[in-house]
Write an enzyme that holds these catalytic residues in place. Sequence first.
Site, PDB file in Angstrom:
ATOM      1  N   ARG A 136       0.847  -1.185   0.000  1.00 33.60           N
ATOM      2  CA  ARG A 136       0.000   0.000   0.000  1.00 33.60           C
ATOM      3  C   ARG A 136       0.886   1.241   0.000  1.00 33.60           C
ATOM      4  NH1 ARG A 136      -1.853  -3.658   3.904  1.00 33.60           N
ATOM      5  NH2 ARG A 136      -3.928  -4.532   3.490  1.00 33.60           N
TER       6      ARG A 136
ATOM      7  N   LYS B 124      -1.809  -2.895   8.077  1.00 34.56           N
ATOM      8  CA  LYS B 124      -2.969  -2.534   8.879  1.00 34.56           C
ATOM      9  C   LYS B 124      -2.922  -3.253  10.220  1.00 34.56           C
ATOM     10  CE  LYS B 124      -6.190  -1.457   5.114  1.00 34.56           C
ATOM     11  NZ  LYS B 124      -7.496  -1.775   4.516  1.00 34.56           N
TER      12      LYS B 124
ATOM     13  N   HIS C 292      -2.808   2.273  -5.661  1.00 37.41           N
ATOM     14  CA  HIS C 292      -3.570   1.049  -5.414  1.00 37.41           C
ATOM     15  C   HIS C 292      -3.797   0.277  -6.713  1.00 37.41           C
ATOM     16  CE1 HIS C 292      -5.015  -0.560  -1.653  1.00 37.41           C
ATOM     17  NE2 HIS C 292      -6.047  -1.115  -2.284  1.00 37.41           N
TER      18      HIS C 292
ATOM     19  N   ARG D  53      -0.887  -1.825  -7.028  1.00 34.69           N
ATOM     20  CA  ARG D  53      -1.046  -2.975  -6.117  1.00 34.69           C
ATOM     21  C   ARG D  53      -1.948  -4.028  -6.761  1.00 34.69           C
ATOM     22  NH1 ARG D  53      -1.072  -4.458  -0.565  1.00 34.69           N
ATOM     23  NH2 ARG D  53      -3.064  -5.144   0.292  1.00 34.69           N
TER      24      ARG D  53
ATOM     25  N   HIS E 290      -3.262  -9.382   3.310  1.00 32.40           N
ATOM     26  CA  HIS E 290      -4.699  -9.532   3.537  1.00 32.40           C
ATOM     27  C   HIS E 290      -4.937 -10.468   4.715  1.00 32.40           C
ATOM     28  CE1 HIS E 290      -5.796  -8.450  -0.911  1.00 32.40           C
ATOM     29  NE2 HIS E 290      -5.700  -7.386  -0.131  1.00 32.40           N
TER      30      HIS E 290
ATOM     31  N   TYR F  27      -8.833 -11.025  -7.238  1.00 35.69           N
ATOM     32  CA  TYR F  27      -7.866 -10.961  -8.321  1.00 35.69           C
ATOM     33  C   TYR F  27      -7.964 -12.159  -9.247  1.00 35.69           C
ATOM     34  CZ  TYR F  27      -6.024  -7.208  -5.498  1.00 35.69           C
ATOM     35  OH  TYR F  27      -5.908  -6.045  -4.781  1.00 35.69           O
TER      36      TYR F  27
END
Length: 328
Positions: A180, A204, A274, A277, A300, A309
């Site tokens: 990110r 995150k 993004h 990404r 993730h 994806y």
Amino acid sequence: MSRPDRGTRAMHQALPPALRDAVDDFAEHLSRVRNRSAHTVRAYVTDLVSLLDHAVRMGCVDLAELDLSVLRSWLARQRTTGAARTSLARRAASARAFSAWAHRAGLLPADVGAALASPRAHRDLPSVLRADQAAALVEAPSRQTPPTNPPVESGPSEAAEAVPLRDRVLLELLYATGVRVSEACGLDVGDVDHGRRVIRVFGKGGRERSVPYGVPAQRALDDWLRRGRPAMVGARSGDALLLGARGGRLNPTTARQIVGAYAEAAGLPRTSPHDLRHSAATHLLEGGADLRAVQELLGHSSLASTQIYTHVSVERLRAAYRQAHPRA
């Protein structure tokens, strides 16, 4: 409490004291215990203040009076005012998180949000560059002068000459690793393991992961650290890997502007960090990478976030089939 917008602040101040305190305590819990980012806390607070404002209008002056019917009424009102399904799903998640916390804290007699359903959010397929487009973008700083949109950063002439080296390593890292933009801008010099060609990323929730990068990114890093960063380093630099022209850590907003400006200058579709990404993940899967490995690379927490994806790859395959097959 994290800084909400002016309208939310006004609604927050208008809440009864007990409800206002509950909002503040929940925000503190998210920030200090759950280690959520300021952006995430702000989003939760905005949703919660809207919910409690609605509850007060329905006659709930005490948090213990909050029940499932109030939650459903709040979501229904959001829907009638035109909220998208993705927004409704996020607000329902905020209500459930608050309800669970309030029940554990003894503020609610039951976890009333546990039974709150939310509409399945519609997910558009992400924007993905072709491999040749991604290559053209990451190589753009070596082939052209820095674009004038955003305006060229002011600073010493040596720093201005180092800007293309900074831009190249930014683009290479974003595409090579799929990190990110906030993760890229948060990198320190010590987070780069040159021997193993791995960067240490804090994602995150403060989760740490190691992400490999390739030879082109290593060359860009070498050039930046040898010739670029020393020209831009200053009193405000600290250990930051990527720097702005004034010597401070590169801001994610500026990084987004850099990516978009180089894409525009190269004649590519509108592109954000993004999108790079998304492109990295899609190209990995198209090249045969395991879905679990891509999940780990992207950071993730759920495999469901990575599975989108696979749909991108199938859509690209369908497009190629329709264009090329005589029976399509």
